[in-house]
Design a protein around this motif. Structure first.
Motif, PDB file in Angstrom:
ATOM      1  N   ARG A 237     -73.578-115.877  48.463  1.00 46.60           N
ATOM      2  CA  ARG A 237     -72.635-115.380  47.448  1.00 46.60           C
ATOM      3  C   ARG A 237     -72.162-116.507  46.530  1.00 46.60           C
ATOM      4  NH1 ARG A 237     -67.723-113.441  50.453  1.00 46.60           N
ATOM      5  NH2 ARG A 237     -68.310-115.130  51.872  1.00 46.60           N
ATOM      6  N   VAL A 238     -71.908-116.175  45.278  1.00 48.64           N
ATOM      7  CA  VAL A 238     -71.208-117.056  44.348  1.00 48.64           C
ATOM      8  C   VAL A 238     -69.934-116.329  43.923  1.00 48.64           C
ATOM      9  CG1 VAL A 238     -72.580-116.217  42.379  1.00 48.64           C
ATOM     10  CG2 VAL A 238     -71.291-118.362  42.186  1.00 48.64           C
ATOM     11  N   ILE A 239     -68.823-117.054  43.957  1.00 48.77           N
ATOM     12  CA  ILE A 239     -67.516-116.477  43.627  1.00 48.77           C
ATOM     13  C   ILE A 239     -66.802-117.430  42.690  1.00 48.77           C
ATOM     14  CG2 ILE A 239     -65.349-115.575  44.551  1.00 48.77           C
ATOM     15  CD1 ILE A 239     -66.692-115.250  47.250  1.00 48.77           C
ATOM     16  N   VAL A 240     -66.424-116.949  41.503  1.00 52.18           N
ATOM     17  CA  VAL A 240     -65.759-117.809  40.524  1.00 52.18           C
ATOM     18  C   VAL A 240     -64.462-117.168  40.050  1.00 52.18           C
ATOM     19  CG1 VAL A 240     -67.889-118.907  39.729  1.00 52.18           C
ATOM     20  CG2 VAL A 240     -67.080-116.824  38.589  1.00 52.18           C
ATOM     21  N   GLU A 241     -63.474-118.013  39.805  1.00 54.13           N
ATOM     22  CA  GLU A 241     -62.261-117.535  39.138  1.00 54.13           C
ATOM     23  C   GLU A 241     -62.529-117.483  37.644  1.00 54.13           C
ATOM     24  OE1 GLU A 241     -57.568-118.771  38.558  1.00 54.13           O
ATOM     25  OE2 GLU A 241     -58.560-119.231  40.449  1.00 54.13           O
ATOM     26  N   ILE A 242     -61.873-116.520  36.979  1.00 52.07           N
ATOM     27  CA  ILE A 242     -62.065-116.348  35.538  1.00 52.07           C
ATOM     28  C   ILE A 242     -60.723-116.144  34.855  1.00 52.07           C
ATOM     29  CG2 ILE A 242     -64.375-115.335  35.749  1.00 52.07           C
ATOM     30  CD1 ILE A 242     -62.925-112.560  35.291  1.00 52.07           C
ATOM     31  N   GLY A 243     -60.728-116.287  33.541  1.00 51.71           N
ATOM     32  CA  GLY A 243     -59.594-115.850  32.751  1.00 51.71           C
ATOM     33  C   GLY A 243     -59.614-114.331  32.667  1.00 51.71           C
ATOM     34  N   PRO A 244     -58.462-113.703  32.461  1.00 55.66           N
ATOM     35  CA  PRO A 244     -58.359-112.237  32.544  1.00 55.66           C
ATOM     36  C   PRO A 244     -59.223-111.459  31.562  1.00 55.66           C
ATOM     37  CG  PRO A 244     -56.177-113.251  32.572  1.00 55.66           C
ATOM     38  CD  PRO A 244     -57.145-114.350  32.248  1.00 55.66           C
ATOM     39  N   THR A 245     -59.732-112.105  30.517  1.00 61.16           N
ATOM     40  CA  THR A 245     -60.549-111.380  29.529  1.00 61.16           C
ATOM     41  C   THR A 245     -62.039-111.698  29.642  1.00 61.16           C
ATOM     42  OG1 THR A 245     -60.338-113.148  27.867  1.00 61.16           O
ATOM     43  CG2 THR A 245     -58.621-111.438  27.895  1.00 61.16           C
ATOM     44  N   ALA A 247     -64.287-111.209  32.344  1.00 66.24           N
ATOM     45  CA  ALA A 247     -65.094-110.569  33.399  1.00 66.24           C
ATOM     46  C   ALA A 247     -66.452-110.102  32.874  1.00 66.24           C
ATOM     47  CB  ALA A 247     -64.327-109.400  34.009  1.00 66.24           C
ATOM     48  N   ARG A 248     -66.451-109.414  31.757  1.00 67.88           N
ATOM     49  CA  ARG A 248     -67.702-108.845  31.254  1.00 67.88           C
ATOM     50  C   ARG A 248     -68.718-109.929  30.912  1.00 67.88           C
ATOM     51  NH1 ARG A 248     -69.606-107.910  26.316  1.00 67.88           N
ATOM     52  NH2 ARG A 248     -67.625-108.486  25.350  1.00 67.88           N
ATOM     53  N   GLN A 249     -68.266-110.978  30.217  1.00 66.39           N
ATOM     54  CA  GLN A 249     -69.203-112.043  29.815  1.00 66.39           C
ATOM     55  C   GLN A 249     -69.758-112.783  31.025  1.00 66.39           C
ATOM     56  OE1 GLN A 249     -66.046-111.581  28.500  1.00 66.39           O
ATOM     57  NE2 GLN A 249     -65.910-112.575  26.474  1.00 66.39           N
ATOM     58  N   VAL A 250     -68.893-113.084  32.014  1.00 65.67           N
ATOM     59  CA  VAL A 250     -69.358-113.824  33.194  1.00 65.67           C
ATOM     60  C   VAL A 250     -70.298-112.952  34.024  1.00 65.67           C
ATOM     61  CG1 VAL A 250     -68.634-114.942  35.338  1.00 65.67           C
ATOM     62  CG2 VAL A 250     -67.338-115.323  33.226  1.00 65.67           C
ATOM     63  N   ALA A 251     -69.980-111.667  34.148  1.00 65.14           N
ATOM     64  CA  ALA A 251     -70.869-110.754  34.864  1.00 65.14           C
ATOM     65  C   ALA A 251     -72.241-110.700  34.187  1.00 65.14           C
ATOM     66  CB  ALA A 251     -70.241-109.361  34.926  1.00 65.14           C
ATOM     67  N   GLN A 252     -72.263-110.703  32.850  1.00 65.49           N
ATOM     68  CA  GLN A 252     -73.536-110.690  32.130  1.00 65.49           C
ATOM     69  C   GLN A 252     -74.340-111.957  32.378  1.00 65.49           C
ATOM     70  OE1 GLN A 252     -72.192-109.974  28.110  1.00 65.49           O
ATOM     71  NE2 GLN A 252     -72.353-107.732  28.300  1.00 65.49           N
ATOM     72  N   LEU A 253     -73.655-113.103  32.436  1.00 65.39           N
ATOM     73  CA  LEU A 253     -74.344-114.364  32.721  1.00 65.39           C
ATOM     74  C   LEU A 253     -74.975-114.343  34.112  1.00 65.39           C
ATOM     75  CD1 LEU A 253     -71.738-116.905  31.273  1.00 65.39           C
ATOM     76  CD2 LEU A 253     -74.051-116.502  30.400  1.00 65.39           C
ATOM     77  N   PHE A 254     -74.248-113.812  35.081  1.00 67.02           N
ATOM     78  CA  PHE A 254     -74.777-113.735  36.446  1.00 67.02           C
ATOM     79  C   PHE A 254     -75.950-112.747  36.511  1.00 67.02           C
ATOM     80  CE2 PHE A 254     -70.719-115.209  38.894  1.00 67.02           C
ATOM     81  CZ  PHE A 254     -70.952-116.506  38.445  1.00 67.02           C
ATOM     82  N   ASP A 255     -75.835-111.659  35.791  1.00 67.08           N
ATOM     83  CA  ASP A 255     -76.921-110.677  35.761  1.00 67.08           C
ATOM     84  C   ASP A 255     -78.181-111.285  35.145  1.00 67.08           C
ATOM     85  OD1 ASP A 255     -77.925-107.882  36.029  1.00 67.08           O
ATOM     86  OD2 ASP A 255     -77.988-107.996  33.838  1.00 67.08           O
ATOM     87  N   ALA A 256     -78.011-112.021  34.061  1.00 73.12           N
ATOM     88  CA  ALA A 256     -79.156-112.655  33.390  1.00 73.12           C
ATOM     89  C   ALA A 256     -79.804-113.720  34.263  1.00 73.12           C
ATOM     90  CB  ALA A 256     -78.702-113.263  32.063  1.00 73.12           C
ATOM     91  N   ALA A 257     -79.024-114.290  35.203  1.00 75.51           N
ATOM     92  CA  ALA A 257     -79.555-115.314  36.111  1.00 75.51           C
ATOM     93  C   ALA A 257     -80.278-114.697  37.302  1.00 75.51           C
ATOM     94  CB  ALA A 257     -78.421-116.217  36.598  1.00 75.51           C
TER      95      ALA A 257
END
Length: 281
Positions: A237-245, A247-257
Motif C-alpha cells: 500500500r501507498v498512503i499519502v496525506e493531501i490538501g483538502p482539494t 484528492a482527485r488529482q492525486v488519485a489520477q496520478l496513482f491511477d496513471a502509475a
C-alpha cells in the motif's frame, strides 16, 4: 508581568497580551507557557494559581509570552508536540506534527505491514508512531533535510524504536533500496500561490521545504507516483496525506502509475485528507 503577581494574575495579563497580538487561542497558550515556565504539567497550573510567581519563573514566562506574541509556535517554545498519544521533539527544522495526520496513521494501521518507507520523514512522527504501534515492523525514513533526519533520529531514540528505524538523507527515492509493503508520506502540498494565506506561525516559523513545492502543490505526488512501482511489493500500500482539494488529482496520478484500489479518506472534520492505493499483485 512582575514577581509580585500571582500565577493567576500573570496568566490573565498574558492572555490579554496574546489576544491583542492576534493569537488564536490565547488562554490555552498562556496556560501552557506558564506550565512550561514553572516546569510543571499543564494540569497542575490551577494548583499554583493563587501563589505569587517567583522572579525566575516570572522572567521565563515573560520571555515565552513575548515570543508567542510575535507568533513563534507554542510547540517551538515548549520544544515538543503531542502526536498519537506520544510527545515528539520539534524545532524550526521540521514540520509540526498535526492532529489531521493521525488520519494517515489510522489508515496505515488498518492492515498489517512489515517494512515501511516514510518519504519526507521530518520529525519522524509518522515513522516512529507506526513502528511503536507495530513492534515487529522495521522502517526507513528519508528526508532532503539533514537537520530533519537528526530530529527524526532523536525521536526514534526517545520512543525506543531506533533499532528498527533507518533514517537517511535522500531526495525522495534517490538513496532508497529494497522493497516495502507500506509507503507513507506527508509531502509539501501547499501551492506557491497559497503560501501567503498561511498563518504567521506556519509561514514564518516552519521549514518552507516541508510546506511547498514552489509550484502547483502536486510536484511531490508526481515524484511519489513515479517511484512507487519500483519500491512497493505486490499488494503493498501507498498512503499519502493531501490538501483538502487535491484528492482527485492525486488519485489520477496513482491511477496513471498503475496502482489499484484507490481510496480517499476524510479527516475528523470531514475533509479529504488521505489518498490510499495498492500495488497490483
Amino acid at each position: 508581568m512582575s514577581g509580585t503577581q500571582t500565577a493567576a494574575q500573570a496568566m490573565v495579563a498574558a492572555t490579554a497580551r496574546l489576544r491583542a497580538a492576534g493569537v488564536a487561542d490565547p488562554a490555552r497558550d498562556a496556560r501552557l507557557l506558564l506550565a512550561h515556565a514553572a516546569r510543571i504539567e499543564a494540569s497542575r497550573v490551577t494548583l499554583i494559581a493563587p501563589d505569587e510567581l517567583p522572579a525566575e519563573i516570572a522572567e521565563r514566562y515573560e520571555q515565552l509570552v513575548s515570543l508567542r506574541a510575535i507568533r513563534v509556535p507554542v510547540s517551538h517554545l515548549l520544544g515538543e508536540r503531542e502526536f498519537y498519544g506520544r510527545r515528539f521533539r520539534v524545532s524550526r527544522d521540521v514540520l509540526d506534527p498535526r492532529p489531521e495526520t493521525e488520519t494517515l496513521i489510522e489508515a496505515a494501521l488498518s492492515e498489517p505491514f512489515d517494512r515501511v518507507l516514510d518519504l519526507g520523514v521530518g520529525s519522524g512522527c509518522i515513522l516512529v508512531t507506526l513502528l511503536a504501534e507495530r513492534p515487529s515492523a522495521t522502517g526507513l525514513g528519508v528526508d532532503l533535510s539533514e537537520a530533519a533526519c537528526l530530529q527524526a533520529s532523536a525521536n526514534a531514540v526517545t520512543h525506543r524504536v531506533q533499532d528498527r528505524a533507518d533514517i537517511i538523507r535522500s531526495d525522495w527515492f534517490e538513496a532508497v533500496e529494497g522493497q516495502f509493503d507500506l509507503i507513507v508520506s506527508n509531502p509539501p502540498y501547499i501551492a506557491l500561490d497559497e503560501m501567503e494565506d498561511l498563518s504567521a506561525e506556519v509561514r514564518e516559523h516552519e521549514p518552507r521545504l516541508a510546506l511547498t513545492d514552489e509550484g502547483d502543490g502536486l510536484g511531490a505526488y508526481r515524484r511519489i507516483a513515479a517511484g512507487v512501482p519500483d519500491f512497493l511489493m505486490p499488494r503493498g500500500r501507498v498512503i499519502v496525506e493531501i490538501g483538502p482539494t487535491q484528492a482527485r488529482q492525486v488519485a489520477q496520478l496513482f491511477d496513471a502509475a498503475g496502482l489499484s484500489d484507490i481510496r480517499v479518506v476524510q479527516d475528523l472534520d470531514g475533509r479529504d485528507r488521505v489518498v490510499m492505493a495498492r500495488m497490483p499483485g
